[in-house]
Design an enzyme around this catalytic site. Structure first.
Site, PDB file in Angstrom:
ATOM      1  N   LYS A 263       0.823  -1.209   0.000  1.00 64.59           N
ATOM      2  CA  LYS A 263       0.000   0.000   0.000  1.00 64.59           C
ATOM      3  C   LYS A 263       0.857   1.260   0.000  1.00 64.59           C
ATOM      4  CE  LYS A 263      -1.374   0.355   4.896  1.00 64.59           C
ATOM      5  NZ  LYS A 263      -2.526   0.327   5.790  1.00 64.59           N
ATOM      6  N   ARG A 264       2.104   1.138   0.413  1.00 59.88           N
ATOM      7  CA  ARG A 264       3.003   2.303   0.384  1.00 59.88           C
ATOM      8  C   ARG A 264       3.473   2.615  -1.037  1.00 59.88           C
ATOM      9  NH1 ARG A 264       1.690   4.476   5.059  1.00 59.88           N
ATOM     10  NH2 ARG A 264       1.299   2.718   6.432  1.00 59.88           N
TER      11      ARG A 264
END
Ligand code: GLU
Length: 504
Positions: A263-264
């Site tokens: 998700k980063r």
């Protein structure tokens, strides 16, 4: 394929927003179900109360609604195998746990966290399994009476699955073929916890797949290591004959370099990894495809080809076409690079297929925000001239603002390059030509202007550039006579006058 009715499920744990990899898993399940006239079920696996996140289930439901992925049964719509939320099925699991215990395939373990930590410190690479269980505090070591007393006294326990050592377990995976592992690598997995009276993921997942008559388990590669354990559980519960077929999908990989898409990565590289925007409890917001301006059809098309290929050159697929072409056999084993530039390309393609009116409908709210009053008809006409240049509706403003607002300044570089000594005088003459033009259509104006330029032997390129600078303020935009027609004679003349006055 067997003659069992196809029933597949998407079984997320509501621990946060649905990652784009989960969306792809759900999509493949959906396509597979529809292709085979089967059912697609949404089951919420919420037995881990520690990781439960408020709003996550609703987010999942909303995401699929936006995407046009429909379920036949599920926590949000009910169905013949209801309830579909594991927290509401609590009462179902205990009897299977008890059955495993009485058939000596599982046992009670009373080891406290402290005792387990101490063992880990004492024994290198400690694993609770056939080689160590006799040293531990469990019902295989204690007498029947001791066990009964401990339970009666309210001592917390877990139930562990008793895995025999050194047995080859074969998982038949529709994508990966035969996957073999030795049972000695597995630990005696916890199936149930007395503390919350809930089964763990492994047991609840197997029991529900069985009770819901799931025919195929299609899920992400990260679950492959659990598959051998699941095979053993089916066997222990006596359900091996009706065990679903497994298919583990390839990982989605980072666009740059190796490793799993996280998700980063989205924030780092500037693209969403969630279908809808999501706000963490901390206030941190993660971007969503919807808010970023993607059409759901484009996202579906993009995801469909990340791990599956149709075996042809075709790239653009409607949902119906995907259903017709999809097959598990054409899913790849190796990870799929998450090429988000390709995602934009898909959006571009879908944007081109929208009618000008449909695009105008989507663009009108943006105009309204800018306090611009333009009819649907005029807006459609404008968008028809520029839509090829954009990937997203929001980018249309950048391409069209000059249709609505006269330039208030002139791009310096363009002025330097395009505004010549005789530009002002030539544009004054151009005003007269434009004013005498009765029919101000692009075609008529163009032919009148070109005839005039030829008769005067003016430099066509220079003049057109100066004309564009006056109307647009810089060297961009569609065909200049199309712009002229849309903004109209009066506005053209006013803009040219202003350019002459400003640039001299
Ligand atoms: N609850 C698991 C998850 O969150 C389900 C995995 C499976 O499909 O078996 O993905």
């Amino acid at each position: 394929m067997s003659d069992k009715k196809v029933r597949v499920r998407f079984a997320p744990s509501p621990t946060g927003p649905l990652h784009i990899g989960g969306v792809r898993t759900a999509l493949y399940n959906y396509l597979f179900a529809k292709k085979h006239g089967g059912d697609f079920i949404l089951r919420i696996e919420d037995t881990d109360s520690q990781r439960f996140v408020e709003g996550a289930e609703q987010y999942i439901v909303d995401s699929f609604e936006w995407l046009g992925i429909k379920f036949d049964e599920g926590s949000h719509i009910g169905g013949g195998a209801a309830p579909y939320r594991q927290s509401e099925r609590k009462y179902i699991y205990k009897k299977y746990v008890d059955h495993l215990i009485t058939s000596k395939l599982a046992y009670y373990a009373f080891d406290t966290p402290e005792q387990l930590d101490a063992k880990r410190a004492e024994v290198q690479n400690f694993q609770y399994d056939a080689s160590t269980r006799s040293m531990m505090n469990n019902s295989l070591v204690l007498s029947k009476q001791e066990v009964e007393e401990l339970i009666a006294a309210g001592k917390q326990y877990v139930v562990r699955f008793k895995i025999e050592a050194n047995e080859v377990i074969v998982v038949n995976d529709l994508i990966r073929g035969e996957v073999k592992i030795n049972s000695s690598v597995l630990d005696d997995k916890v199936l149930y916890k007395s503390s919350d009276q809930l089964p763990t993921y492994h047991l609840a997942n197997i029991v529900d797949d069985h009770l819901m008559e799931i025919s195929h388990v299609i899920r992400g590669e990260e679950w492959l290591p659990s598959a051998p354990l699941h095979v053993l559980l089916y066997r222990a519960l006596g359900w091996e004959a009706s065990m679903p077929q497994f298919a583990h999908l390839p990982l989605l990989l980072k666009p740059d370099g190796k490793g799993k898409l996280s998700k980063r990565d989205g924030d780092r590289l500037g693209f969403p990894v969630f279908p809808l925007a999501w706000k963490e409890a901390t206030g941190e917001v993660f971007a969503g495809y919807k808010e970023a301006g993607y059409f759901p059809e484009a996202l579906i098309n993009f995801l469909a080809l990340l791990g599956w290929n149709p075996g042809t050159e075709q790239e653009i697929f409607s949902m119906e076409e995907l259903v017709a072409s999809f097959s598990i056999e054409r899913c790849s084993k190796s990870g799929a690079k998450f090429d988000f530039e390709k995602g934009k390309w898909f959006n571009h393609q879908y944007l081109q297929t929208k009618t000008n009116e449909a695009l105008a409908e989507l663009f009108m709210p943006i105009l309204k925000e800018k306090n611009i009053d333009s009819s649907l008809e005029k807006t459609s006409q404008i968008l028809g001239l520029v839509k090829e240049r954009v990937n997203f509706v929001a980018e249309l403003w950048e391409q069209t603002s000059f249709f609505f607002i006269a330039p208030s300044s002139y791009d310096e570089k363009t002025v330097k390059k395009r505004w010549k000594e005789d530009s002002a005088s030539q544009l004054s003459e151009l005003i007269a030509i434009l004013e005498s033009e009765e029919n101000f259509s692009a075609q008529a104006t163009e032919s009148a202007v070109k005839t005039w330029i030829e008769s005067k032997q003016y430099h066509l390129g220079n003049l057109m550039n100066a004309f564009r600078l006056a109307l647009v303020g810089e060297a961009k935009g569609p065909h200049i006579f199309d712009i002229a027609q849309i903004i109209g004679k009066q506005e053209c003349v006013a803009r040219i006058n202003k350019a002459i006055a400003t640039l001299k």
